[in-house]
Enzyme design. Structure first.
Site, PDB file in Angstrom:
ATOM      1  N   CYS A  80       0.898  -1.156   0.000  1.00 30.61           N
ATOM      2  CA  CYS A  80       0.000   0.000   0.000  1.00 30.61           C
ATOM      3  C   CYS A  80       0.927   1.194   0.000  1.00 30.61           C
ATOM      4  O   CYS A  80       1.584   1.467   1.004  1.00 30.61           O
ATOM      5  CB  CYS A  80      -0.919   0.045   1.218  1.00 30.61           C
ATOM      6  SG  CYS A  80      -1.858   1.597   1.263  1.00 30.61           S
TER       7      CYS A  80
ATOM      8  N   CYS B 173      -0.485   4.126   2.595  1.00 30.71           N
ATOM      9  CA  CYS B 173      -0.533   3.964   4.053  1.00 30.71           C
ATOM     10  C   CYS B 173      -0.298   2.501   4.431  1.00 30.71           C
ATOM     11  O   CYS B 173       0.820   2.015   4.315  1.00 30.71           O
ATOM     12  CB  CYS B 173      -1.848   4.494   4.614  1.00 30.71           C
ATOM     13  SG  CYS B 173      -3.315   4.042   3.674  1.00 30.71           S
ATOM     14  N   SER B 174      -1.321   1.783   4.831  1.00 28.31           N
ATOM     15  CA  SER B 174      -1.093   0.416   5.298  1.00 28.31           C
ATOM     16  C   SER B 174      -2.282  -0.489   4.980  1.00 28.31           C
ATOM     17  O   SER B 174      -2.576  -1.395   5.737  1.00 28.31           O
ATOM     18  CB  SER B 174      -0.827   0.427   6.800  1.00 28.31           C
ATOM     19  OG  SER B 174      -1.929   1.024   7.459  1.00 28.31           O
ATOM     20  N   CYS B 175      -2.993  -0.226   3.870  1.00 28.70           N
ATOM     21  CA  CYS B 175      -4.136  -1.059   3.493  1.00 28.70           C
ATOM     22  C   CYS B 175      -3.653  -2.495   3.299  1.00 28.70           C
ATOM     23  O   CYS B 175      -2.601  -2.728   2.687  1.00 28.70           O
ATOM     24  CB  CYS B 175      -4.787  -0.543   2.216  1.00 28.70           C
ATOM     25  SG  CYS B 175      -5.431   1.132   2.414  1.00 28.70           S
TER      26      CYS B 175
HETATM   27 FE    FE Z   1      -3.373   2.088   2.863  1.00 30.76          FE
END
Ligand code: FE
Length: 219
Positions: free
Chosen positions: A123, A126-128
């Site tokens: 991602c 961010c951190s998906c």
């Molecule tokens: Fe994300």
């Protein structure tokens, strides 16, 4: 790097070179702003009655307790049931639901590693991550370095994880987002032809479902 593709563009800055095996994956000098913002949003949401502190706590508890078992279940099923694998690759969300795995509003796209194509997920923003399937993402997945380098120099990143891809294997990098989560279907290890589904699950690792490593070799 022939054949390397990337789903969609963000502005990717070059990150520092690092080794994933040590603690340096943690972003430095990056705490502060977003943590403050998250705390402020949480407090405001509770104050406005949108959520309760208990709901927030239960949400965190659910994801903290989630491991990669659901992912291993999906992959081992796909390895042993060709019809399930077909459904999984054509509609990941529905195939996950068959195993009572919710996607919490996001769409699941499953990408298959073969002898000619290798997939890796990231991602960039961010951190998906497919959290209902794999639990919380590892720290390195969230690091600025991985997020930029997985796109800019994916083969070098894979090499740092010990994964060297032959030059004729195309590499596809999939950029997850809030609406779309990816899961890698790793290659079934050779020598497991007679293995039952339950035993195969033990070979399915978190990193193999992110695409930075192959499934575990049968002992
Ligand atoms: Fe994300």
């Amino acid at each position: 790097m022939t054949g390397d593709t990337h789903d969609h563009g963000h502005d990717h800055g070059g990150g520092p070179v690092l080794t994933y095996a040590d603690d340096s994956v943690h972003d430095r000098n990056e705490t502060g702003h977003f943590e403050l913002l998250a705390d402020a949003l949480k407090e405001l949401s509770i104050e406005k009655g949108l959520v309760t502190a208990t709901e927030v706590r239960e949400y965190v508890e659910f994801f903290d307790s989630r491991g990669t078992e659901k992912g291993a279940e999906i992959i081992a099923r796909a390895w042993t049931d060709p019809a399930y694998k077909e459904r999984l690759l054509s509609n990941g969300t529905a195939a996950a639901a068959e195993l009572d795995i919710p996607m919490a509003g996001a769409e699941l796209v499953v990408v298959e590693n073969t002898g000619s194509v290798h997939n890796v997920i990231v991602c960039t923003l961010c951190s998906c991550y497919p959290r209902t399937i794999l639990g919380l993402p590892p720290d390195w997945y969230k690091s600025k370095s991985y997020r930029s380098r997985a796109v800019n120099e994916p083969r070098a990143v894979l090499k740092e994880f010990g994964t060297e891809l032959p030059g004729d294997v195309a590499l596809r990098v999939h950029d997850s987002n809030a609406d779309m989560r990816y899961l890698v279907l790793p290659k079934r290890p050779a020598g497991t032809e007679d293995w039952p589904e339950e035993r195969l699950r033990e070979l399915v690792t978190r990193d193999s479902m992110i695409g930075v490593a192959p499934a575990r070799d049968p002992a």
